[in-house]
Scaffold this motif. Sequence first.
Motif, short mmCIF file in Angstrom:
data_model
loop_
_atom_site.label_atom_id
_atom_site.label_comp_id
_atom_site.label_asym_id
_atom_site.label_seq_id
_atom_site.Cartn_x
_atom_site.Cartn_y
_atom_site.Cartn_z
N ARG A 119 0.83 -1.21 0.00
CA ARG A 119 0.00 0.00 0.00
C ARG A 119 0.86 1.26 0.00
N THR A 120 1.81 1.28 -0.93
CA THR A 120 2.66 2.46 -1.05
C THR A 120 1.93 3.52 -1.88
N PRO A 121 1.76 4.71 -1.32
CA PRO A 121 1.10 5.75 -2.11
C PRO A 121 1.82 5.97 -3.44
N LEU A 122 1.02 6.14 -4.50
CA LEU A 122 1.59 6.21 -5.85
C LEU A 122 1.22 7.53 -6.52
N VAL A 123 2.22 8.10 -7.21
CA VAL A 123 1.91 9.22 -8.11
C VAL A 123 2.09 8.68 -9.52
N HIS A 124 1.02 8.71 -10.28
CA HIS A 124 1.04 8.13 -11.62
C HIS A 124 1.02 9.24 -12.66
N LEU A 125 1.98 9.16 -13.61
CA LEU A 125 2.03 10.14 -14.69
C LEU A 125 1.16 9.67 -15.84
N SER A 126 0.14 10.44 -16.10
CA SER A 126 -0.75 10.14 -17.22
C SER A 126 -0.53 11.23 -18.27
N THR A 127 -1.55 11.56 -19.03
CA THR A 127 -1.45 12.69 -19.94
C THR A 127 -2.79 13.40 -19.99
N ALA A 128 -2.75 14.71 -20.16
CA ALA A 128 -4.00 15.46 -20.25
C ALA A 128 -4.78 15.01 -21.47
N TYR A 129 -4.07 14.45 -22.43
CA TYR A 129 -4.74 14.07 -23.69
C TYR A 129 -5.46 12.73 -23.59
N VAL A 130 -5.58 12.18 -22.37
CA VAL A 130 -6.51 11.04 -22.23
C VAL A 130 -7.93 11.52 -22.53
N CYS A 131 -8.11 12.83 -22.60
CA CYS A 131 -9.44 13.37 -22.92
C CYS A 131 -9.89 12.94 -24.31
N LYS A 157 -2.51 5.29 -22.49
CA LYS A 157 -2.44 6.09 -21.27
C LYS A 157 -3.80 6.12 -20.58
N LEU A 158 -4.86 6.10 -21.39
CA LEU A 158 -6.21 6.05 -20.81
C LEU A 158 -6.41 4.72 -20.08
N ALA A 159 -5.96 3.65 -20.72
CA ALA A 159 -6.10 2.33 -20.09
C ALA A 159 -5.29 2.28 -18.79
N ALA A 160 -4.08 2.85 -18.83
CA ALA A 160 -3.22 2.82 -17.65
C ALA A 160 -3.84 3.62 -16.52
N GLU A 161 -4.36 4.78 -16.86
CA GLU A 161 -4.95 5.62 -15.81
C GLU A 161 -6.19 4.94 -15.23
N THR A 162 -6.91 4.24 -16.10
CA THR A 162 -8.08 3.52 -15.61
C THR A 162 -7.67 2.43 -14.60
N ARG A 178 -1.52 14.73 -14.79
CA ARG A 178 -1.68 14.68 -16.25
C ARG A 178 -1.02 15.88 -16.91
N PRO A 179 0.22 15.72 -17.36
CA PRO A 179 0.83 16.82 -18.11
C PRO A 179 0.19 16.93 -19.49
N SER A 180 0.27 18.12 -20.05
CA SER A 180 -0.20 18.30 -21.42
C SER A 180 0.97 17.96 -22.36
N ILE A 181 1.55 18.94 -23.04
CA ILE A 181 2.73 18.67 -23.86
C ILE A 181 3.92 19.30 -23.13
N VAL A 182 4.85 18.44 -22.70
CA VAL A 182 5.93 18.95 -21.85
C VAL A 182 7.03 19.56 -22.71
N THR A 183 7.37 20.81 -22.40
CA THR A 183 8.35 21.54 -23.21
C THR A 183 9.38 22.21 -22.30
N GLY A 184 10.15 23.12 -22.86
CA GLY A 184 11.31 23.68 -22.17
C GLY A 184 11.00 24.46 -20.90
N ALA A 185 12.05 24.75 -20.16
CA ALA A 185 11.91 25.44 -18.87
C ALA A 185 11.18 26.77 -19.07
N GLY A 186 10.37 27.11 -18.09
CA GLY A 186 9.51 28.27 -18.22
C GLY A 186 10.26 29.58 -18.44
N ARG A 187 11.37 29.75 -17.75
CA ARG A 187 12.05 31.03 -17.79
C ARG A 187 13.03 31.13 -18.98
N THR A 188 13.66 30.00 -19.29
CA THR A 188 14.72 30.05 -20.30
C THR A 188 14.34 29.38 -21.61
#
Lengths: 364, 710
Positions: A119-131, A157-162, A178-188
Amino acid sequence: MSDPMTVLVTGAGGFVGAEVTARLTAAGHTVLALLHHNTELVRNNGRKLTPGPGTLTRITGDITRPGLGMTDDDRRLAAIADRIVHCAAVTDFGLPDEHYDRLNVEGTRHVLDLALAVRTPLVHLSTAYVCGERDGTAREDELDVGQRPGSGYEKSKLAAETLARTAAADGLPVTVVRPSIVTGAGRTGRVRDFKTIYPVLRVLTRGLVRTVPGHYDAVLDLVPVDRVADLVTEATLRARVAGCRTLHAVGYELTLRDFSDVLAEYPCFQVPRFVPPSAFSAQALPDGERPYYNRVISLYDTYFRRRVHFDDTRAAAFIGRPAPTGARPYLRRLLDHCLATGYLGPAPRRLPAAAVRPDGSTHR
Amino acid sequence: MILTEDQLQDLLDKALAALPYGTEWAVALEGSLAEGFGNPSSDIDFLFLGRCEDDLPTMPSLLFVDGRRVEIRTRSVRQIADQFRAVEEGAERPGRLSEDLLNRCQRLLHSHPLRGHALVEEVKAMLPAERFGRITADWWAHRARQSLRQAIALVCLDESDEAVGWTRAGLLQTVKSWAAARGETYLEPKWLSLQLDRAGHPDVRDRYWQLDTTAPAPGAAFAPGAAAVSGSVPALGGASASDAAAGPGSVPASGAAPAPSPTPVPDTAAPEPGTVTAPSASPPPGAAPAPRSVPASRGVPAVAAAPAPGGVPAAGAAAEPDAVPAPVPAPASNAVAPAPAAVPAPVAAPASSAPASDAVLAPGAVTDPSGTPAPDAVRDHLTACLGFAADLGIAGVPWRPERLIVERVAGVTTWQTGERVHVIRCRRDVFVLGDDAGAVWRSLVLGRPLPRVLAQAKDTGVADPGPLLAAFLRHGLIRLAWKGGGTVIPSLPLSAPPGPLTPPPSTAQPLLSVHGAAVSGPRAIDLMPLPADRFAAAAMALVWSNVVVENAVEDVTGALRRGQWRVAELTARRAVHAALRGLLSAHGVHPLPADPGLVRRLDLLPPAIRPIGARAGDLLGRGVGSAEQGDTLLAALRAFIGQVRGAVGADSFPLSFDSAHTWRATLQLGYDWLRIGAHLDAQLPIEEARDLLAGHGTAPRPALERHQDP
Ligand SMILES: NC(=O)c1ccc[n+]([C@@H]2O[C@H](COP(=O)([O-])OP(=O)(O)OC[C@H]3O[C@@H](n4cnc5c(N)ncnc54)[C@H](OP(=O)(O)O)[C@@H]3O)[C@@H](O)[C@H]2O)c1
């Protein structure tokens, strides 16, 4: 600082995983980094990750295998983890469905088995585009609403999140990010790997494909990798607050019109013409363009059609700040970084063939 | 002073008699006479100072006393205090400090009291002269840096004449800065010779005049259009622009360095006091500096001897107050051999030792057609002036072209339709580029050092890209920043504020084709005579009228086949109207007149087009009652469309629907134009086009169905 924890991070060598690992060790936590082929941990700024003050333990494994293919020793080590962050996945587009099933669905099942065992708490990376392919607002509390996935990747990813949701229903604390499209660092605008949207930008700005099916009001959501890593790290450390919920890790909403207008600010860039998908025919493309269309652009066609907005009320409240504003300046920062590194810009006389993958991306 | 105190008091009395001023004013004489310059024809400028609270009028009163022009200004002590405060506050950003404000303060501080001496002195004490001298020196130094940086850029870009102009401007600004630090703060350059005589360093003075008089004379490069932005100027056939520039009086661009003249040029340039022959401010950019009477080569040795290498900057060397960190680091690959700040001897560095690839990086080493680097008088003169500036304590202008970064200008966008490149400035002005200009523009990667940008431009194969880049700069399509020193904004005192150049608009007729705007030649950077949104709207209307004409003609044919005479009549009219709309759009008319006015409004177009109106009128009046009449109508319609096509060119009105391929090509041009239209929020021709753009709709149904690819 919260009490030091031990966190198992799958895909720790990946684009997001490395940044999460860096944040966790910087906050004094111990990371068990599950590595696969690539055993080096390189941060988004291109430098080798130097862990600390928390410690970093490298574990080799394969999520497609039960028990993540870990040695007995490593499995014992993993069993005492306070949290699991599941970043490992196949993120390339255009692969056969079996590949996604094996990595993203079966892989997630194996990670869930591990988490459920103690019962280890889990953070699961999905995608916003499971929509899936749809217009309008996608909410954080929605999952399977009968949508049509835009690709084999999204389907997996939808199946995995399910699966993760089902485990949560069985009492496992699961936070889905659920990240959307991951791109470069915000500032640089800096980015470690030129993948996902980057090869698309390269093909389009070099004029290798000039006609693209898409709607000018379609929206692409680009999220800086640091924002994703921050959110994942917070969700990991505050699993109890995050509870069993889903957080949209989203950033800057850019319409194709924004892309068109910003690309036009760069004299050396070609700006594609977007034509209504109904009027587009890949066969009618010039012979020189068609292969690039088929190999790169067609994989992202679906993104050029969706007029979707990701509601991130929960994520914003959780992390205490709203999604950033200033989408066009951010896009300029991304493009400027690409120009500075030479990834974008006039094609060099001869491309070193080995350095570039078929789709133009440069994974590590 | 050339007037005595009594003469002055007398003039003042007479002026006061003519004006309703009371006696409570303190009065000072300001301007050139007060500062010991002037001549019998100089104006008399009185400043009236009062303690009143109200703001006094800024406009001076003007009167004539004893045949002299007398100007009277009034200021309250509070207004003066405000002026001084504004100068102090602006001192940190000399680039923004207004010339007029500085001039006002300068004139007061160096004025000669005539009445109410105590008040005049009290007011002057608000800004110590030494402090003001420093502020003015920094102000000039800032300008000198800008001008010299501009000159460096122009040398790199083979714009020799303008480079000379800006070098001389920078030279003057340099010495004005130096003089100001020594109390010679009089702003206008016209009394410079006297200022330098008074400043007490004959060595500096002589060196200045030396450099000024040895500026290379303008050569053949200065001819209208020699900036090579006009298509009518032939390329220089591989010879560099500076080769062509070597005109009378300039050092030959190739061959041996001129033999040093054994005797330094005597200082003949300093005029007698009172004669207004002092050198004027440098010529405005683009103007040919007046030919020097001293052969260009004569002064060179003297110049060469002057700057001590590593010369210690004068005390108080101005740092760069407006410096802004350059946004882009110079890539390490930019291997430029930096010349030392103070170039010891312009003729001493044999350019032949430079590697060939440096030709572009060290523009002095202009390569002649045979590939032999030759010394360049313009660059030599510039480097000598840079050395002089460094010696006088003006830091930040070494000969380091790689510190010049080519930067983006906000609001400038590039749009290509077919092969034609259009550049839109500030969402308002549309420039259309000829093929060569377009290729060079397309090679630009902004944020990179100028030498690298120039090298990329050369890679396009377009001859002499430098002047094209210079034209882009002038037009405000790109800008230059000095690494660590902000945007380079060169300016001359007493001249219009710097800003982008706007050329006279294009007179091409017709203006537009579906492929893009008309251009006057391969190196053209033509300005469209209509604002961007109307330009885009007219072009979209043109493409759209093509679509409609084609559709309508097909519909006429179909209707005739079925004996639907009235339908044929109406659709023929539709075709005529659409063709007329295309005709007007191709000439830039937008918005279009409503259909009933279309024929009449051909009177807006060149006379040769007008006969088309008569033919259109005839067609619009025709009825169809039989197959025979129908066939005649169709033939007349086809002939009419042919006539329109003949009048504006097949480019404006292509026969684009004879195959799926050409249809698609037209449609793509339509999408290209829609893209620009979207950027400008331009008016779209019809609702369907809006749908196309937003992507909610589809292409015009009948046309698409007919032309689907197999
Ligand atoms: N990048 C995006 O734009 C994006 C957008 C939305 C969601 N996401 C999600 O965010 C997560 C992280 O994405 P990312 O961009 O960081 O991906 P990434 O850079 O491609 O990293 C994926 C990681 O997974 C590892 N991995 C692959 N196969 C494995 C296996 N069989 N066993 C163990 N590890 C394996 C990879 O290691 P090797 O390289 O050594 O094989 C790599 O380190 C993924 O779940 C992804 O779906 C990403």
